[in-house]
Design a protein around this motif. Sequence first.
Motif, PDB file in Angstrom:
ATOM      1  N   MET A   1      54.193  23.210  12.780  1.00 18.67           N
ATOM      2  CA  MET A   1      53.648  23.006  11.431  1.00 18.67           C
ATOM      3  C   MET A   1      54.714  22.805  10.374  1.00 18.67           C
ATOM      4  SD  MET A   1      52.406  26.551   9.745  1.00 18.67           S
ATOM      5  CE  MET A   1      52.093  27.705  11.029  1.00 18.67           C
ATOM      6  N   THR A   2      55.925  23.369  10.601  1.00 17.59           N
ATOM      7  CA  THR A   2      56.952  23.245   9.566  1.00 17.59           C
ATOM      8  C   THR A   2      57.875  22.048   9.798  1.00 17.59           C
ATOM      9  OG1 THR A   2      58.349  24.823  10.758  1.00 17.59           O
ATOM     10  CG2 THR A   2      56.970  25.708   8.982  1.00 17.59           C
ATOM     11  N   SER A   3      57.548  21.247  10.805  1.00 15.58           N
ATOM     12  CA  SER A   3      58.383  20.074  11.081  1.00 15.58           C
ATOM     13  C   SER A   3      58.101  18.978  10.054  1.00 15.58           C
ATOM     14  CB  SER A   3      58.067  19.572  12.488  1.00 15.58           C
ATOM     15  OG  SER A   3      58.551  18.263  12.628  1.00 15.58           O
ATOM     16  N   ALA A   4      59.127  18.199   9.773  1.00 15.98           N
ATOM     17  CA  ALA A   4      58.936  17.077   8.829  1.00 15.98           C
ATOM     18  C   ALA A   4      58.379  15.872   9.561  1.00 15.98           C
ATOM     19  CB  ALA A   4      60.261  16.717   8.171  1.00 15.98           C
ATOM     20  N   ARG A   5      58.335  15.963  10.890  1.00 10.11           N
ATOM     21  CA  ARG A   5      57.798  14.843  11.666  1.00 10.11           C
ATOM     22  C   ARG A   5      56.418  15.189  12.181  1.00 10.11           C
ATOM     23  NH1 ARG A   5      62.915  15.506  13.897  1.00 10.11           N
ATOM     24  NH2 ARG A   5      64.416  14.293  12.714  1.00 10.11           N
ATOM     25  N   GLY A   6      55.659  14.169  12.447  1.00 14.10           N
ATOM     26  CA  GLY A   6      54.328  14.421  13.006  1.00 14.10           C
ATOM     27  C   GLY A   6      53.318  14.659  11.902  1.00 14.10           C
ATOM     28  N   TYR A   7      52.173  15.168  12.326  1.00 16.38           N
ATOM     29  CA  TYR A   7      51.055  15.320  11.392  1.00 16.38           C
ATOM     30  C   TYR A   7      51.140  16.655  10.668  1.00 16.38           C
ATOM     31  CZ  TYR A   7      49.254  11.162  13.577  1.00 16.38           C
ATOM     32  OH  TYR A   7      49.110   9.884  14.008  1.00 16.38           O
ATOM     33  N   THR A   8      52.061  16.728   9.734  1.00 17.63           N
ATOM     34  CA  THR A   8      52.275  18.017   9.064  1.00 17.63           C
ATOM     35  C   THR A   8      52.185  17.882   7.544  1.00 17.63           C
ATOM     36  OG1 THR A   8      54.656  17.691   8.788  1.00 17.63           O
ATOM     37  CG2 THR A   8      53.921  18.667  10.878  1.00 17.63           C
ATOM     38  N   GLY A   9      51.996  19.024   6.909  1.00 18.46           N
ATOM     39  CA  GLY A   9      51.988  19.076   5.452  1.00 18.46           C
ATOM     40  C   GLY A   9      53.344  18.700   4.883  1.00 18.46           C
ATOM     41  N   VAL A  10      54.392  19.036   5.630  1.00 15.41           N
ATOM     42  CA  VAL A  10      55.744  18.730   5.156  1.00 15.41           C
ATOM     43  C   VAL A  10      55.915  17.205   5.057  1.00 15.41           C
ATOM     44  CG1 VAL A  10      58.197  19.102   5.575  1.00 15.41           C
ATOM     45  CG2 VAL A  10      56.539  20.830   6.300  1.00 15.41           C
ATOM     46  N   TYR A  11      55.383  16.515   6.039  1.00 10.43           N
ATOM     47  CA  TYR A  11      55.486  15.049   6.023  1.00 10.43           C
ATOM     48  C   TYR A  11      54.732  14.456   4.824  1.00 10.43           C
ATOM     49  CZ  TYR A  11      54.792  10.185   7.341  1.00 10.43           C
ATOM     50  OH  TYR A  11      54.733   8.817   7.313  1.00 10.43           O
ATOM     51  N   LEU A  12      53.560  14.989   4.545  1.00 13.19           N
ATOM     52  CA  LEU A  12      52.792  14.473   3.395  1.00 13.19           C
ATOM     53  C   LEU A  12      53.535  14.754   2.084  1.00 13.19           C
ATOM     54  CD1 LEU A  12      49.098  15.374   4.367  1.00 13.19           C
ATOM     55  CD2 LEU A  12      50.241  13.144   4.522  1.00 13.19           C
ATOM     56  N   GLN A  13      54.108  15.939   1.983  1.00 14.73           N
ATOM     57  CA  GLN A  13      54.881  16.266   0.779  1.00 14.73           C
ATOM     58  C   GLN A  13      56.099  15.356   0.660  1.00 14.73           C
ATOM     59  OE1 GLN A  13      54.142  17.976  -1.684  1.00 14.73           O
ATOM     60  NE2 GLN A  13      53.307  20.012  -1.239  1.00 14.73           N
ATOM     61  N   TYR A  14      56.710  15.115   1.780  1.00 11.06           N
ATOM     62  CA  TYR A  14      57.891  14.257   1.795  1.00 11.06           C
ATOM     63  C   TYR A  14      57.544  12.859   1.291  1.00 11.06           C
ATOM     64  CZ  TYR A  14      61.874  11.746   3.755  1.00 11.06           C
ATOM     65  OH  TYR A  14      62.966  10.956   3.917  1.00 11.06           O
ATOM     66  N   THR A  15      56.401  12.346   1.751  1.00  9.12           N
ATOM     67  CA  THR A  15      55.960  11.017   1.310  1.00  9.12           C
ATOM     68  C   THR A  15      55.717  11.016  -0.202  1.00  9.12           C
ATOM     69  OG1 THR A  15      54.871  10.717   3.435  1.00  9.12           O
ATOM     70  CG2 THR A  15      54.208   9.228   1.674  1.00  9.12           C
ATOM     71  N   HIS A  16      55.094  12.082  -0.680  1.00 13.78           N
ATOM     72  CA  HIS A  16      54.815  12.143  -2.116  1.00 13.78           C
ATOM     73  C   HIS A  16      56.119  12.185  -2.918  1.00 13.78           C
ATOM     74  CE1 HIS A  16      53.649  13.901  -6.022  1.00 13.78           C
ATOM     75  NE2 HIS A  16      52.596  13.120  -5.859  1.00 13.78           N
ATOM     76  N   ALA A  17      57.050  13.025  -2.473  1.00 12.48           N
ATOM     77  CA  ALA A  17      58.326  13.141  -3.195  1.00 12.48           C
ATOM     78  C   ALA A  17      59.075  11.803  -3.185  1.00 12.48           C
ATOM     79  CB  ALA A  17      59.174  14.248  -2.570  1.00 12.48           C
ATOM     80  N   ARG A  18      58.966  11.099  -2.069  1.00 14.83           N
ATOM     81  CA  ARG A  18      59.642   9.793  -1.989  1.00 14.83           C
ATOM     82  C   ARG A  18      59.018   8.810  -2.982  1.00 14.83           C
ATOM     83  NH1 ARG A  18      60.307   7.019   3.707  1.00 14.83           N
ATOM     84  NH2 ARG A  18      61.546   5.374   2.745  1.00 14.83           N
ATOM     85  N   LEU A  19      57.707   8.831  -3.094  1.00 12.10           N
ATOM     86  CA  LEU A  19      57.039   7.934  -4.046  1.00 12.10           C
ATOM     87  C   LEU A  19      57.469   8.271  -5.481  1.00 12.10           C
ATOM     88  CD1 LEU A  19      53.499   7.726  -2.415  1.00 12.10           C
ATOM     89  CD2 LEU A  19      55.031   5.792  -2.841  1.00 12.10           C
ATOM     90  N   CYS A  20      57.617   9.557  -5.750  1.00 16.20           N
ATOM     91  CA  CYS A  20      58.104   9.946  -7.083  1.00 16.20           C
ATOM     92  C   CYS A  20      59.534   9.440  -7.275  1.00 16.20           C
ATOM     93  CB  CYS A  20      58.070  11.463  -7.258  1.00 16.20           C
ATOM     94  SG  CYS A  20      56.405  12.123  -7.250  1.00 16.20           S
ATOM     95  N   GLY A  21      60.305   9.486  -6.183  1.00 17.08           N
ATOM     96  CA  GLY A  21      61.688   9.023  -6.234  1.00 17.08           C
ATOM     97  C   GLY A  21      61.762   7.531  -6.564  1.00 17.08           C
ATOM     98  N   ILE A  22      60.835   6.749  -6.030  1.00 18.56           N
ATOM     99  CA  ILE A  22      60.830   5.303  -6.312  1.00 18.56           C
ATOM    100  C   ILE A  22      60.713   5.084  -7.824  1.00 18.56           C
ATOM    101  CG2 ILE A  22      59.524   3.146  -6.026  1.00 18.56           C
ATOM    102  CD1 ILE A  22      58.747   4.085  -3.236  1.00 18.56           C
TER     103      ILE A  22
END
Length: 572
Positions: A446-467
């Motif tokens: 669950m704490t992995s940044a890969r796969g179907y995790t909340g961390v991955y979704l957060q990472y995507t959101h943070a990246r979009l903010c970064g753009i």
Amino acid sequence: MATQLFKSAIAKPLSKLTQFSENHIIRALQAPKAQLQHQFGLPVPRLLPQGQKNAVAYSQELAGKFESNTYIEKATAVGPFLQFDVRPSEYIRATLNQVVKEKEKYGHHTLPEKKTVIIDYSSPNIAKPFHAGHLRSTILGNFIKRIHDANGYQTIGINYLGDWGKQYGLLAIGFDMFGQEAELEKDPIHHLYEVYVKINALAKDDPEIDKRANAYFKKMEQGDQAALAQWKRFRELSIDSYKHIYKRLNIDFDYFSGESQTEPFIPKVYNMLNQFGLIETTDDGASIVNLEAYKLGKPIIQRADGTSLYMTRDLASIMLRRQLFGDFDKVVYVVGTEQELYLKQLFKISELIQQHDPSWPTDLYHANFGRVLGMSTRKGTVVFLQDILDTAQEHMLENIKNGNQFKMDALDDLDSVADKLGASAVLVQDMVAKRLKNYQFSWDRMTSARGYTGVYLQYTHARLCGIERNAGIPFDMKADLSLLNEKEAFELALTISQLPDITHNACQAMDPCILVQYLFKLAHVTSQANNVLRVKGADTKTAEARLLLFWAAKTTLANGLHLLGIDPLSRM
Ligand code: ARG
């Protein structure tokens, strides 16, 4: 009417048509959604109208009749399927305009008339462990409340605490023997649990203690001031610390109610059931409702000594809720499978009552869920919500420090970011699969940044903010969208456009996995678009248009995350 005809041909093969979604077709044909939706997923032949036998010929006939509209240029028959040629730029424009217009409300719906739903969730028992069932009830209940809000319902979130009954007599006796004021003030949840474990161990070998507990609870039910004052303190201190922990999960209840609050209604329950002739007395003097005819046993309503039970209190809580909230349309009990029979009994008794009192609510719904296997924290297998969140946070901090999964920005609020990531991890793990399925609890997964995790979704959101942060140009809501010609842009807009249908479906099914799976799809499509549609380095006009597209993706993702109870991170 064209829509009537078309829904037959597009039903099953929809998923096979390249580049089309339900949402797309529905919008294009302007069909009433609900009417279309329940038809999807059925094979064409079953949907062929009377007198039509040949799906191939039928789809040809439909293709011939199709008239182009704003979004769809033409329809072609492909075997038994219909293929639509869309006008991507129109579709992108319509979608992004809608997001711009609705912003944080994008994906939300309104209802034609007022409907009130009560959601009964989390509901831990004071002085007892917060087990996996409570964790799921908390997470799923919070989602069920939020998704109803987003679909236009008025919602009332109730934490129906286990705060009454014989065990609180036992707890009071235990506190006299083992309780420590300072510990109680410092950490009421853990301390009361310690006391409860100790007194239970004693009670096992000493029947006298059990009798005293019963007598003490009877005193409580009869309104003894001193007994009630102490119980009230235990309750209030526990609620205070629960509130603190719920906050880490973004959860706020409209009411901290509980079994104790139903007390004034208990005699009314007995009277009502007696009056309606629903009570039988057993040989040992207890009162029951006989549900054998429905294969639901004989739930006890009143013990021989006159005290109430869990069932009595749930019936009383319906009375209390009617008094507090007037008419409500539905009650959702978010409770694990162990209580399935119990809730069936409660619902059946409600039906029987309604035969005598037509205003008695019977739209009661059990939002059941599967079990969590192997949940434990570093402190052991008896877990409390706080320990789960602490452990998730520790895992995230370790992952970040080891730098083994993703590159983080240098952040000064690392602890708080790790806490939010930890909570996202726990939440998404719980909601990624169908609500009714059991799942294996796994910190590493669950704490992995890969796969179907909340961390991955957060990472995507943070990246979009970064753009947005790194774009180097101001954000322009009026960007020229005709510059979005790439197929990745269309794919992303198409995915964005599905959120309103997804929130509708997730509410109907009361299943967050529909939304979670969708957010993963959105994240993947976003990442594909991000690989191709560079903002930095593109000419200003193109950059503006792309920025708007990514802003819409970010808004869609954030809205979805909020519905799951997740606070989207802008940096990590
Ligand atoms: N406190 C109960 C338990 O821990 C759950 C309460 C569920 N809600 C209800 N209205 N019965 O098992």
